[in-house]
Design a protein around this motif. Structure first.
Motif, mmCIF file in Angstrom:
data_model
loop_
_atom_site.group_PDB
_atom_site.id
_atom_site.type_symbol
_atom_site.label_atom_id
_atom_site.label_comp_id
_atom_site.label_asym_id
_atom_site.label_seq_id
_atom_site.Cartn_x
_atom_site.Cartn_y
_atom_site.Cartn_z
ATOM 1 N N HIS A 129 -64.148 1.494 -57.656
ATOM 2 C CA HIS A 129 -65.350 2.346 -57.774
ATOM 3 C C HIS A 129 -66.576 1.453 -57.604
ATOM 4 C CE1 HIS A 129 -67.489 5.977 -58.783
ATOM 5 N NE2 HIS A 129 -68.223 5.306 -59.647
ATOM 6 N N LYS A 130 -67.442 1.835 -56.673
ATOM 7 C CA LYS A 130 -68.591 0.978 -56.332
ATOM 8 C C LYS A 130 -69.855 1.500 -57.005
ATOM 9 C CE LYS A 130 -70.125 0.861 -52.031
ATOM 10 N NZ LYS A 130 -70.048 0.607 -50.584
ATOM 11 N N VAL A 131 -70.573 0.594 -57.648
ATOM 12 C CA VAL A 131 -71.784 0.970 -58.384
ATOM 13 C C VAL A 131 -72.891 -0.043 -58.104
ATOM 14 C CG1 VAL A 131 -70.461 2.055 -60.270
ATOM 15 C CG2 VAL A 131 -71.076 -0.364 -60.411
ATOM 16 N N GLY A 132 -74.082 0.258 -58.646
ATOM 17 C CA GLY A 132 -75.232 -0.600 -58.389
ATOM 18 C C GLY A 132 -75.562 -1.554 -59.523
ATOM 19 N N PHE A 133 -74.998 -1.328 -60.706
ATOM 20 C CA PHE A 133 -75.291 -2.274 -61.785
ATOM 21 C C PHE A 133 -74.222 -2.212 -62.881
ATOM 22 C CE2 PHE A 133 -77.123 1.532 -63.246
ATOM 23 C CZ PHE A 133 -77.589 1.432 -64.546
ATOM 24 N N ALA A 134 -74.272 -3.190 -63.787
ATOM 25 C CA ALA A 134 -73.146 -3.467 -64.677
ATOM 26 C C ALA A 134 -72.802 -2.297 -65.609
ATOM 27 C CB ALA A 134 -73.437 -4.733 -65.491
ATOM 28 N N GLU A 135 -73.801 -1.599 -66.134
ATOM 29 C CA GLU A 135 -73.512 -0.521 -67.094
ATOM 30 C C GLU A 135 -72.653 0.573 -66.448
ATOM 31 O OE1 GLU A 135 -76.114 -2.282 -67.054
ATOM 32 O OE2 GLU A 135 -76.482 -2.850 -69.138
ATOM 33 N N HIS A 136 -72.947 0.891 -65.191
ATOM 34 C CA HIS A 136 -72.137 1.903 -64.499
ATOM 35 C C HIS A 136 -70.718 1.384 -64.236
ATOM 36 C CE1 HIS A 136 -75.723 4.463 -62.866
ATOM 37 N NE2 HIS A 136 -75.564 4.539 -64.166
ATOM 38 N N ALA A 137 -70.599 0.090 -64.075
ATOM 39 C CA ALA A 137 -69.271 -0.501 -63.866
ATOM 40 C C ALA A 137 -68.416 -0.297 -65.113
ATOM 41 C CB ALA A 137 -69.411 -1.989 -63.553
ATOM 42 N N VAL A 138 -69.031 -0.485 -66.267
ATOM 43 C CA VAL A 138 -68.295 -0.316 -67.529
ATOM 44 C C VAL A 138 -67.851 1.143 -67.681
ATOM 45 C CG1 VAL A 138 -68.525 -0.419 -70.049
ATOM 46 C CG2 VAL A 138 -69.487 -2.244 -68.621
ATOM 47 N N LYS A 139 -68.761 2.075 -67.342
ATOM 48 C CA LYS A 139 -68.408 3.505 -67.410
ATOM 49 C C LYS A 139 -67.227 3.819 -66.499
ATOM 50 C CE LYS A 139 -72.547 5.948 -68.499
ATOM 51 N NZ LYS A 139 -73.757 6.444 -67.890
ATOM 52 N N ALA A 140 -67.249 3.250 -65.304
ATOM 53 C CA ALA A 140 -66.168 3.508 -64.346
ATOM 54 C C ALA A 140 -64.835 3.005 -64.912
ATOM 55 C CB ALA A 140 -66.478 2.835 -63.011
ATOM 56 N N GLU A 141 -64.870 1.831 -65.540
ATOM 57 C CA GLU A 141 -63.632 1.312 -66.150
ATOM 58 C C GLU A 141 -63.144 2.274 -67.233
ATOM 59 O OE1 GLU A 141 -63.218 -2.861 -67.224
ATOM 60 O OE2 GLU A 141 -62.336 -2.270 -69.131
ATOM 61 N N GLN A 142 -64.089 2.767 -68.049
ATOM 62 C CA GLN A 142 -63.686 3.696 -69.125
ATOM 63 C C GLN A 142 -63.076 4.974 -68.551
ATOM 64 O OE1 GLN A 142 -67.442 3.963 -71.115
ATOM 65 N NE2 GLN A 142 -67.092 2.132 -72.344
ATOM 66 N N HIS A 143 -63.531 5.378 -67.367
ATOM 67 C CA HIS A 143 -62.982 6.584 -66.733
ATOM 68 C C HIS A 143 -61.657 6.316 -66.025
ATOM 69 C CE1 HIS A 143 -66.710 8.822 -67.422
ATOM 70 N NE2 HIS A 143 -65.985 9.885 -67.130
ATOM 71 N N GLY A 144 -61.210 5.077 -65.997
ATOM 72 C CA GLY A 144 -59.898 4.789 -65.437
ATOM 73 C C GLY A 144 -59.897 4.158 -64.055
ATOM 74 N N ALA A 145 -61.042 3.625 -63.610
ATOM 75 C CA ALA A 145 -61.048 2.929 -62.307
ATOM 76 C C ALA A 145 -60.106 1.724 -62.369
ATOM 77 C CB ALA A 145 -62.464 2.464 -61.964
ATOM 78 N N ASP A 146 -59.374 1.482 -61.291
ATOM 79 C CA ASP A 146 -58.466 0.331 -61.260
ATOM 80 C C ASP A 146 -59.234 -0.974 -61.075
ATOM 81 O OD1 ASP A 146 -55.966 1.941 -61.147
ATOM 82 O OD2 ASP A 146 -56.904 2.639 -59.287
ATOM 83 N N ALA A 147 -60.399 -0.864 -60.445
ATOM 84 C CA ALA A 147 -61.228 -2.034 -60.154
ATOM 85 C C ALA A 147 -62.647 -1.532 -59.937
ATOM 86 C CB ALA A 147 -60.731 -2.737 -58.895
ATOM 87 N N VAL A 148 -63.588 -2.457 -60.023
ATOM 88 C CA VAL A 148 -64.979 -2.069 -59.838
ATOM 89 C C VAL A 148 -65.635 -3.006 -58.830
ATOM 90 C CG1 VAL A 148 -67.164 -1.627 -60.987
ATOM 91 C CG2 VAL A 148 -65.075 -1.359 -62.264
#
Ligand SMILES: Cc1cc2nc3c(=O)[nH]c(=O)nc-3n(C[C@H](O)[C@H](O)[C@H](O)COP(=O)(O)O)c2cc1C
Length: 329
Positions: free
Chosen positions: A123-142
């Protein structure tokens, strides 16, 4: 050094991810990156209709000769467009694709569908906080792309270097970093920092397999690191593009206080860049995504040559740092 959790997760030799490129990442380009050892993602929104998307899926499978390739799913802020997104996901799964780059919060709803089909996603994002959210939602990688990136890097203007350090403090899943990566020296540094892959886009824009007009590639090759600019901060959807005539007109309107999409009219339509620049060869018309690493694009060449150069630069720097001076890690 190239064997990371990300290379293993995506079944690739090199954890180099060529992010989706609107209008440009078609079967020919994606397969060229895959055959060079990396992973790339077709952008279904680039194709005129479902039948063309289906044709590109089949062509890519054929050109990749059994190697995995990916699909970019970019969610829109308009919910109607996300119905299309789900259809594009289903068509990819039906065609046997199991590797995805997802972008935008509406894509979080696709995670279960991908996992139920035994797929993997970054899951591709623009900054670290969104990366953490993506991990919590079950992304395999960020993947995080910094403000240097071509395309839409997000509102927060964080550099890739800064985002990387913040994200690595918080993430458990593997991280790929992008935005301004155009030289292997940077890749060596990112791997040393703890990233397990890199995302590139701009560095490959003048490659032979990119389906844009030769005049656009020539303009990109002539451009230096100052020739990209962010427009459309006024509508809170910044876009880093070539600093051409259209970009100057858009910046001028922003300076005059225009702050809604309608106020920019045709100037900001993606199809303008597609028809006038990529197809007809006028690099001054349309907003053309381009990042600050454009200064590293020095010639037309096959994708395989560009990736081989990045690999060579990375390994040289890695060797100088860890093998000659301090003993190999
Ligand atoms: C021409 C171009 C088109 C792009 N289109 C998309 C897109 O449709 N979807 C997307 O997720 N990212 C898109 N991006 C961003 C890339 O996938 C990638 O994240 C970015 O290029 C990495 O930064 P860099 O340009 O500094 O290498 C685009 C970038 C460029 C240069």
């Amino acid at each position: 050094m190239w064997s990371t959790r990300l290379s293993r997760l995506f079944g690739i030799r090199l954890p180099i991810f060529a992010g989706g490129l609107m209008w440009l990442s078609d079967a020919r380009y994606v397969a060229a990156v895959v055959r060079a050892g990396g992973m790339a993602f077709m952008t279904p929104r680039s194709f005129a209709c479902d039948a063309e998307y289906e044709r590109q899926l089949a062509l890519c499978s054929q050109l990749c000769e059994g190697l995995p390739f990916g699909i970019n799913l970019t969610a829109s802020q308009r919910s109607a467009a996300n119905v299309t997104l789900r259809r594009q996901l289903d068509m990819a799964l039906d065609a046997g694709v199991r590797h995805f780059e997802t972008v935008g919060s509406a894509c979080l709803e696709c995670f279960d569908r991908i996992h139920d089909a035994n797929g993997v996603l970054i899951h591709k994002v623009g900054f670290a906080e969104h990366a953490v959210k993506a991990e919590q939602h079950g992304a395999d990688a960020v993947a995080i792309v910094g403000m240097e990136a071509g395309g839409h890097p997000g509102m927060h203007e964080q550099s890739a270097f800064l985002s990387c350090a913040y994200a690595l403090e918080k993430l458990s899943v593997p991280l790929a970093l992008g935005g301004g990566v155009g030289h292997g020296r940077q890749i060596a540094a990112l791997l040393a920092l703890g990233c397990e892959g890199v995302v590139i886009g701009t560095r490959l824009l003048a490659c032979d397999e990119i389906s844009s007009h030769a005049a656009v590639k020539a303009r990109i090759i002539q451009s230096g690191s100052y020739d990209s600019v962010q427009v459309l901060r006024a509508v809170k959807h910044p876009w880093r593009v070539l600093h051409n005539e259209t970009a100057k007109q858009v910046l001028c309107l922003e300076a005059q206080g225009v702050a809604d999409y309608d106020g920019f009219g045709e100037l900001i339509r993606g199809t303008l860049g597609k028809t006038a620049a990529y197809d007809a060869g006028d690099p001054d018309t349309g907003l053309l995504s381009l990042g600050q690493s454009v200064g590293f694009v020095r010639q037309r060449e096959p994708v395989a040559a560009a990736i081989a150069q990045l690999v060579q630069e990375t390994e040289r720097r890695w060797h100088e740092q860890f093998c000659q001076n301090n003993g190999c890690p």
